[in-house]
Design a protein around this motif. Structure first.
Motif, short mmCIF file in Angstrom:
data_model
loop_
_atom_site.label_atom_id
_atom_site.label_comp_id
_atom_site.label_asym_id
_atom_site.label_seq_id
_atom_site.Cartn_x
_atom_site.Cartn_y
_atom_site.Cartn_z
N GLN A 43 41.29 38.56 39.38
CA GLN A 43 41.93 39.85 39.59
C GLN A 43 43.43 39.71 39.59
OE1 GLN A 43 41.12 41.65 43.38
NE2 GLN A 43 42.12 43.55 42.83
N SER A 44 44.08 40.62 38.90
CA SER A 44 45.53 40.72 38.91
C SER A 44 45.86 42.21 39.08
CB SER A 44 46.13 40.17 37.62
OG SER A 44 47.53 40.32 37.63
N GLY A 45 46.09 42.62 40.30
CA GLY A 45 46.30 44.04 40.56
C GLY A 45 45.03 44.81 40.24
N SER A 46 45.16 45.86 39.46
CA SER A 46 44.00 46.67 39.10
C SER A 46 43.23 46.11 37.92
CB SER A 46 44.43 48.11 38.80
OG SER A 46 45.34 48.12 37.72
N SER A 47 43.73 45.04 37.31
CA SER A 47 43.07 44.41 36.17
C SER A 47 42.09 43.34 36.64
CB SER A 47 44.13 43.76 35.26
OG SER A 47 43.52 43.08 34.19
N ILE A 48 40.91 43.35 36.02
CA ILE A 48 39.86 42.41 36.41
C ILE A 48 39.37 41.69 35.15
CG2 ILE A 48 37.64 42.16 37.58
CD1 ILE A 48 38.01 45.23 38.31
N GLU A 49 39.46 40.37 35.14
CA GLU A 49 38.84 39.58 34.07
C GLU A 49 37.51 39.09 34.62
OE1 GLU A 49 39.42 35.57 31.36
OE2 GLU A 49 41.06 36.23 32.64
N ILE A 50 36.43 39.45 33.94
CA ILE A 50 35.09 39.10 34.38
C ILE A 50 34.56 38.01 33.46
CG2 ILE A 50 32.77 39.96 34.80
CD1 ILE A 50 34.12 42.77 35.11
N VAL A 51 34.27 36.84 34.05
CA VAL A 51 33.81 35.68 33.29
C VAL A 51 32.29 35.63 33.35
CG1 VAL A 51 33.96 33.18 33.04
CG2 VAL A 51 35.95 34.47 33.88
N LEU A 52 31.67 35.61 32.17
CA LEU A 52 30.22 35.56 32.05
C LEU A 52 29.81 34.26 31.37
CD1 LEU A 52 29.80 39.19 30.69
CD2 LEU A 52 29.45 38.43 33.04
N ALA A 53 28.58 33.83 31.59
CA ALA A 53 28.08 32.59 30.97
C ALA A 53 27.81 32.84 29.49
CB ALA A 53 26.80 32.14 31.67
N GLY A 54 28.41 32.02 28.64
CA GLY A 54 28.13 32.04 27.21
C GLY A 54 28.59 33.27 26.47
N GLU A 55 29.47 34.07 27.07
CA GLU A 55 29.98 35.28 26.44
C GLU A 55 31.49 35.36 26.64
OE1 GLU A 55 28.03 38.99 27.35
OE2 GLU A 55 26.32 37.91 28.19
N SER A 57 34.91 36.85 27.98
CA SER A 57 35.24 37.57 29.22
C SER A 57 35.42 39.05 28.94
CB SER A 57 36.54 37.02 29.81
OG SER A 57 36.39 35.69 30.21
N LEU A 58 35.16 39.84 29.97
CA LEU A 58 35.40 41.28 29.90
C LEU A 58 36.68 41.60 30.65
CD1 LEU A 58 31.84 42.61 30.86
CD2 LEU A 58 32.82 42.43 28.57
N ARG A 59 37.40 42.61 30.21
CA ARG A 59 38.59 43.09 30.92
C ARG A 59 38.27 44.51 31.39
NH1 ARG A 59 42.61 40.62 33.03
NH2 ARG A 59 42.75 39.38 31.14
N TRP A 60 38.15 44.68 32.69
CA TRP A 60 37.89 45.98 33.29
C TRP A 60 39.01 46.28 34.26
CZ3 TRP A 60 31.97 46.08 34.82
CH2 TRP A 60 31.20 46.20 33.66
N TYR A 61 39.03 47.52 34.77
CA TYR A 61 40.09 47.98 35.67
C TYR A 61 39.49 48.80 36.81
CZ TYR A 61 42.76 46.66 31.60
OH TYR A 61 43.27 45.94 30.56
N HIS A 62 40.12 48.66 37.98
CA HIS A 62 39.68 49.45 39.15
C HIS A 62 40.92 49.95 39.88
CE1 HIS A 62 37.06 50.94 42.23
NE2 HIS A 62 37.78 50.32 43.15
N HIS A 63 40.87 51.20 40.34
CA HIS A 63 42.04 51.86 40.92
C HIS A 63 42.44 51.39 42.30
CE1 HIS A 63 40.29 54.98 43.83
NE2 HIS A 63 39.37 54.07 43.61
N ASP A 64 41.58 50.67 43.00
CA ASP A 64 41.89 50.26 44.37
C ASP A 64 41.86 48.73 44.46
OD1 ASP A 64 42.26 49.99 47.09
OD2 ASP A 64 40.68 51.40 47.64
#
Length: 108
Positions: A43-55, A57-64
């Motif tokens: 997590q970096s502020g509202s930015s979220i890098e989601i690490v998955l096995a064998g795929e 990464s996803l970049r998602w965002y959350h307001h809080d």
């Protein structure tokens, strides 16, 4: 399960748009959907890098970012995500996420 936020956050946000509050109907759909295990969340502020096995990464965002950081710091169980519903589960907390940072403009 605890739905992420039942009341507006300290910023006063009351939006149920992607990346904001999680409506109970959205939670019900996400919790019933297929979820995959997350290896790591960076997590970096509202930015979220989601690490998955064998795929990639996803970049998602959350307001809080504070609520998310608090949940991530105290997690004792697996972190799961519902890709279809853009929802991240951290222990019993669910976070409604957005795939585009511009979605966070609805805050405030």
């Amino acid at each position: 399960m605890i739905v992420d936020e039942r009341t507006p956050t300290s910023s006063g946000c009351g939006s149920y748009d992607p990346g904001h509050l999680l409506h109970w109907a959205h939670w019900k759909q996400a919790s019933a959907a297929e979820c995959v295990a997350v290896l790591d969340v960076i997590q970096s502020g509202s930015s979220i890098e989601i690490v998955l096995a064998g795929e990639p990464s996803l970049r998602w965002y959350h307001h809080d970012p504070l609520a998310l950081a608090t949940a991530l710091a105290g997690t004792h169980g697996p972190i799961l995500l519902s890709r279809r519903h853009q929802a991240l589960r951290v222990d019993g907390y669910w976070f409604n996420c957005a795939t585009d940072v511009r979605a966070l403009a609805a805050c405030g």
